[in-house]
Motif scaffolding. Sequence first.
Motif, short mmCIF file in Angstrom:
data_model
loop_
_atom_site.label_atom_id
_atom_site.label_comp_id
_atom_site.label_asym_id
_atom_site.label_seq_id
_atom_site.Cartn_x
_atom_site.Cartn_y
_atom_site.Cartn_z
N SER A 41 0.84 -1.20 0.00
CA SER A 41 0.00 0.00 0.00
C SER A 41 0.87 1.25 0.00
O SER A 41 0.60 2.24 -0.69
CB SER A 41 -0.92 -0.04 1.23
OG SER A 41 -1.40 1.21 1.51
N LEU A 51 2.34 1.74 -3.50
CA LEU A 51 1.31 2.23 -4.43
C LEU A 51 0.97 3.69 -4.14
O LEU A 51 0.87 4.53 -5.04
CB LEU A 51 0.06 1.36 -4.25
CG LEU A 51 -0.84 1.22 -5.46
CD1 LEU A 51 -0.06 0.62 -6.61
CD2 LEU A 51 -2.03 0.30 -5.12
N HIS A 52 0.85 3.99 -2.86
CA HIS A 52 0.53 5.36 -2.44
C HIS A 52 1.68 6.29 -2.83
O HIS A 52 1.46 7.40 -3.35
CB HIS A 52 0.30 5.39 -0.93
CG HIS A 52 -0.01 6.74 -0.39
ND1 HIS A 52 0.98 7.63 -0.01
CD2 HIS A 52 -1.18 7.37 -0.18
CE1 HIS A 52 0.42 8.74 0.41
NE2 HIS A 52 -0.89 8.61 0.32
N SER A 78 1.70 6.80 -6.78
CA SER A 78 0.58 7.63 -7.26
C SER A 78 0.71 9.06 -6.73
O SER A 78 0.57 10.03 -7.48
CB SER A 78 -0.76 7.02 -6.85
OG SER A 78 -0.77 6.79 -5.47
N CYS A 101 -7.38 9.83 -11.38
CA CYS A 101 -7.06 8.41 -11.14
C CYS A 101 -5.97 8.28 -10.08
O CYS A 101 -6.06 7.47 -9.15
CB CYS A 101 -6.61 7.72 -12.41
SG CYS A 101 -7.92 7.58 -13.59
N ILE A 116 -6.28 6.47 -6.36
CA ILE A 116 -5.38 5.40 -5.86
C ILE A 116 -4.74 5.86 -4.55
O ILE A 116 -4.67 5.12 -3.57
CB ILE A 116 -4.29 5.06 -6.90
CG1 ILE A 116 -4.94 4.56 -8.19
CG2 ILE A 116 -3.32 4.02 -6.37
CD1 ILE A 116 -3.96 4.38 -9.35
N THR A 119 -5.75 3.94 -1.01
CA THR A 119 -4.74 3.12 -0.33
C THR A 119 -4.50 3.67 1.08
O THR A 119 -4.37 2.90 2.04
CB THR A 119 -3.39 3.12 -1.11
OG1 THR A 119 -3.11 4.45 -1.51
CG2 THR A 119 -3.42 2.22 -2.30
#
Length: 606
Positions: A27, A30-31, A34, A76, A80, A84
């Motif tokens: 997470s 990904l965080h 993004s 987008c 995200i 997350t």
Amino acid sequence: MRYIQAASKKKTIQRMVEPITKEIWWSMILHGISGGLIPVLSVFSMEWITSRILKSNVEIGEVIKIIALVSLGGFCLEIIKTQTERRTYNKINLIRMNFLKKLMHKTMTMDLKYYENPEFADEMESCIIAVQSNTNGIEGIYHMVYLLGAKLLGAILLAIILARINFWIVVVIFLSVLFTFWTLTKISDARYQRKEELNQAERRNFGYGHLTTDFSYGKDIRIYNFQDRFLQSYENEIQNLEGIYRDLFLIERRFSLLSILGLVFADLFAYYILTTNGMLTFQVSEFVMYLTATSIFSLMMNEITEDFANVHREFAYCKDTIGFLDMNFITDESDKSYAPGTPISVEFEHVSFKYPNSKKYVFEDLSFKIEPSEKLALVGVNGAGKTTIVKLLTGLYRPTSGRILINDIDYTQFSIEDLHELFGVVFQDIEPLAVTIKENVAASSKDIDGKRVEMALRQVGLWDKISQYEKGIDQMLLKIINEDGAVLSGGENQKLMIARALYRKGTQMMIMDEPTAALDALAEEKIYREFDQIMQGKTSLFISHRLASTLFCDRILLLDGGKVLEEGTHDELLNYDGLYAHMFKTQGKYYQEVEKNEKQASVESI
Ligand SMILES: Nc1ncnc2c1ncn2[C@@H]1O[C@H](COP(=O)(O)OP(=O)(O)OP(=O)(O)O)[C@@H](O)[C@H]1O
């Protein structure tokens, strides 16, 4: 600190990284990606849009298309990033709760000598600070580090973009940020250095708050007019806190001024380079892009600096917490089990004892023995050390010197759990817990034997009262957690605690420290009458100021000046005509007078 040693940086990081699950790591990645791309997209979008607008033949459709694409991309990435973060928030919260659980376990199992020591309590406060909030301490660091990934990636990408114009813009902003970090750490270090003073002041503030809101003090405060006294003391505490905060504020003001100067200088330098170099070499759209990149980079670096400084500040408290959790506050721990299964003998062998923070010995070279199944009464004036004997016997404190033997074996050889299992203790300052009656009696929430609970409640004469509750032994007590909780009287609470001592299967010795102080005369008389049955042949230690209540005991010890002054049966001590006989006669006279007055009053009323 005197008692708690902060853990090393490495160990603290290790302990904090251990509970991070794979899911949280993913997470975070990904965080980070993004969130890190969002500022870069904003910077490039400025260039794309401006270059289209400044074209001689502007194509509005194309501009709108770019704006729409950039917005969609940004949307987008934002989705995200926020999703997350939201999903992970609770998981991080749980990690903190687990640290808190460990801290609670530590606090509840450590030796009483630490628990009762206010200096230790002040030090422990720093450890509690780190686990009691969502935004500070351990959880604060997790959240900040989680969010830092995105900011760092964004800043690195922007730095690469800016380095294309002039490498020095990045260097100067970076140096100013380092300078700001240094000033912020100075501020937080100053605060951390005064943490014990702050903790002490906060503890006293909390104490006054507790005194004024706890209804058990309500009557005394009103009748004895304690209001002014408390408000005055509270005022002094406010002034004390104000003094500490004023000192800290002066340090903060000095360093924050320095950090602002550093930041202004870096920004001015960056804009100067950009305008002098950039205007000559770049197209307008590129210039706008670099201008945007510079301002976002500068803002992000400031945020990152603040985050690092906050992590640095909170980390100091986390080191205390981890240090506390890793330290051992249980003395003489033995894992040897012991369960004699029959009434035990107890012996104090040349025991001397003083409380950890005290210079004065409560006893010096105290020796006595209680035989199996013997009922011993311990009497003495206030402060003679009767309760201290109970604390030593039950292992809550250990003798400063000398030994305590159980069935002729030094009790430090047994595990503390097994030692506690041997005793059914009723203390004078009793307070039931805010759980059901049966949980209070069984001192457990699992595998409760309802029949045994009922039997224990019958033995202490509380069954008639409890059976009247609709929920019987499932009735909750106190109103702190459940507003329908029942509130028992002082005497009923005392009976409940005696029932708890009786319920325990492993109990081989009953200890009653002023167990009947809050009981009415009838209940007290009933308990004495049935004492043999209640004690069920167990070794018993009975402490009471009502000397008549010691009559049913096999032997009496009179404690005075840290020594056994007199010893014998009730009749022997009366014949000896010493302090016990004197105390007994004085009490007897008092009770006879009360009885005489009551009789006279009832005759007059007829
Ligand atoms: N936690 C503590 N820290 C320091 N001194 C303590 C502590 N608890 C008790 N004392 C001191 O130890 C001495 C013995 O206290 P203890 O409570 O054992 O007396 P007691 O005989 O049970 O008194 P009482 O009859 O009033 O209940 C007292 O002088 C008391 O001030």
